[in-house]
Design a protein around this motif. Structure first.
Motif, PDB file in Angstrom:
ATOM      1  N   GLY A  24     -30.115  92.317  53.632  1.00  0.00           N
ATOM      2  CA  GLY A  24     -30.775  93.116  52.610  1.00  0.00           C
ATOM      3  C   GLY A  24     -30.809  92.472  51.242  1.00  0.00           C
ATOM      4  O   GLY A  24     -30.760  93.181  50.219  1.00  0.00           O
ATOM      5  N   LEU A  25     -30.904  91.158  51.188  1.00  0.00           N
ATOM      6  CA  LEU A  25     -30.944  90.481  49.891  1.00  0.00           C
ATOM      7  C   LEU A  25     -32.158  90.914  49.075  1.00  0.00           C
ATOM      8  O   LEU A  25     -33.224  91.177  49.622  1.00  0.00           O
ATOM      9  N   ARG A  26     -31.964  90.964  47.780  1.00  0.00           N
ATOM     10  CA  ARG A  26     -33.098  91.213  46.886  1.00  0.00           C
ATOM     11  C   ARG A  26     -34.089  90.058  46.987  1.00  0.00           C
ATOM     12  O   ARG A  26     -33.730  88.943  47.357  1.00  0.00           O
ATOM     13  N   ARG A  27     -35.345  90.326  46.640  1.00  0.00           N
ATOM     14  CA  ARG A  27     -36.389  89.311  46.773  1.00  0.00           C
ATOM     15  C   ARG A  27     -36.043  88.047  45.985  1.00  0.00           C
ATOM     16  O   ARG A  27     -36.250  86.927  46.468  1.00  0.00           O
ATOM     17  N   THR A  28     -35.498  88.188  44.780  1.00  0.00           N
ATOM     18  CA  THR A  28     -35.172  87.006  43.974  1.00  0.00           C
ATOM     19  C   THR A  28     -34.071  86.179  44.634  1.00  0.00           C
ATOM     20  O   THR A  28     -34.106  84.944  44.600  1.00  0.00           O
ATOM     21  N   ASP A  29     -33.091  86.845  45.243  1.00  0.00           N
ATOM     22  CA  ASP A  29     -32.025  86.122  45.933  1.00  0.00           C
ATOM     23  C   ASP A  29     -32.566  85.445  47.188  1.00  0.00           C
ATOM     24  O   ASP A  29     -32.163  84.326  47.526  1.00  0.00           O
ATOM     25  N   LEU A  30     -33.486  86.122  47.875  1.00  0.00           N
ATOM     26  CA  LEU A  30     -34.088  85.536  49.067  1.00  0.00           C
ATOM     27  C   LEU A  30     -34.900  84.298  48.696  1.00  0.00           C
ATOM     28  O   LEU A  30     -34.877  83.284  49.418  1.00  0.00           O
ATOM     29  N   GLU A  31     -35.589  84.350  47.574  1.00  0.00           N
ATOM     30  CA  GLU A  31     -36.366  83.198  47.114  1.00  0.00           C
ATOM     31  C   GLU A  31     -35.463  82.007  46.837  1.00  0.00           C
ATOM     32  O   GLU A  31     -35.795  80.862  47.189  1.00  0.00           O
TER      33      GLU A  31
END
Length: 349
Positions: A204-211
């Protein structure tokens, strides 16, 4: 199997047909002749000098038909990272040295197609997401070879497409597709990025962390562009000198990227330290637990798993359950809670 053979002179064409003709149906074609083949082949084998501009132009004219073949094997005259990148840009699914290793070439052609990845006609479909990612990786390796600026916009866009693809279709589909499109370092980078993305999605990482995670995964092995291909692709055990050279790739990647615009300190850290272990036994800096960030811990798990499940024509692919068991039996080296969380990614997603 029906194989289309392309070469830029008669001697090369004759040699290839001599190797392949007793095992497969072969359609030979000189690159400087008009393209006449109407039947879609199961495989294409290309042996041309990729430093000649006219050869590249002639291959591009045939690219649409070549793309319909499920295997596109290029035999390159000069086994350099630049020539490898050029071959993949032209649609190669596997690149081998031009000095023909008959056993290796026949094994690559005979390797069975996974029926799940084929169309009803048995033809592997060209995949734009994979090709965009391969182009980005090839561009990165070429930039290192020439000391040029890296295209971070293209790299990040390729990572985003992989993330969107996996969110929509799942990890298993990505792994199957990649393993039938590419081999070696390119395949590994694509697999690591896909595995890392799905790991991040599962947590469930935030989009910025996933990027940040997929950018690190795309770039993590860029230092391998400085290592001779004979060592990178060696099927047997590396000797001590070769192993020492391989273990320099995180530092080489870090040193190249630290001078590039748009590469954050967090990404640089991940590139340099993705082979570090919590117990201090990793390389290049022998970091211990408190010095290893979360993104590096996740990338290390993804990297090991991807390496274990890679497809190589000279060895069977390790089952995902067996690969996960390897991770689970690395006590003290990987974060236990993350390995436990990774089980769903490894086995069911």
């Amino acid at each position: 199997m029906f194989v289309h053979v392309l070469a830029d002179d008669a001697a090369k064409l004759s040699a290839l047909c001599g190797v392949l003709g007793h095992r497969f149906g072969v359609a030979p074609e000189r690159l400087d002749a008009d393209a006449k083949l109407t039947q879609v082949p199961d495989a294409v084998v290309v042996r041309v000098n990729l430093s000649v501009v006219n050869n590249i132009a002639a291959l591009k004219k045939r690219s649409a038909r070549m793309a319909k073949a499920r295997k596109r094997i290029f035999l390159v005259e000069e086994p350099s990272h630049i020539c490898i990148s050029q071959a993949y840009a032209l649609g190669a699914t596997l690149v081998l040295p031009a000095t023909i290793d008959q056993c290796k070439l026949l094994a690559a052609l005979a390797d069975p197609l996974d029926p799940e990845s084929a169309s009803p006609t048995g033809t592997l479909q060209q995949d734009d997401d994979v090709e965009i990612a391969v182009t980005a990786i090839g561009s990165m390796f070429t930039a290192v070879s020439f000391g040029q600026s890296i295209d971070m916009i293209g790299t990040n866009e390729a990572g985003r497409k992989i993330a969107d693809r996996i969110a929509e279709r799942g990890l298993t589909e990505w792994l199957t597709t990649v393993r039938h499109h590419h081999e070696g370092t390119y395949q590994h980078c694509l697999l690591v990025t896909g595995v890392a993305v799905d790991f991040g999605l599962s947590l469930g990482l935030r989009r910025t962390d996933l990027e940040r995670l997929y950018s690190a995964a795309m770039l993590h092995d860029i230092g391998k562009a400085t290592i001779p291909l004979a060592i990178l692709n060696k099927p047997g055990r590396l000797d001590a000198e070769e192993r020492a050279l391989i273990e320099m790739h995180p530092v080489s990647g870090y040193e190249f990227l630290k001078h590039q615009k748009g590469v954050s300190a967090e990404i640089l850290d991940a590139v340099r330290h993705h082979h570090e272990y919590l117990d201090g036994s990793g390389y290049p800096d022998a970091l211990c637990a408190e010095s290893i960030t979360d993104i590096v811990r996740m990338l290390t798990i993804s990297d090991i798993f991807a390496a274990l499940i890679e497809h190589r024509h000279y060895k069977p692919t390790m089952p995902r359950e067996e690969a996960y068991n390897v991770l689970a039996n690395m006590p003290g080296k990987l974060e236990r809670a993350l390995v436990a969380s990774f089980k769903e990614v490894a086995l069911t997603r």
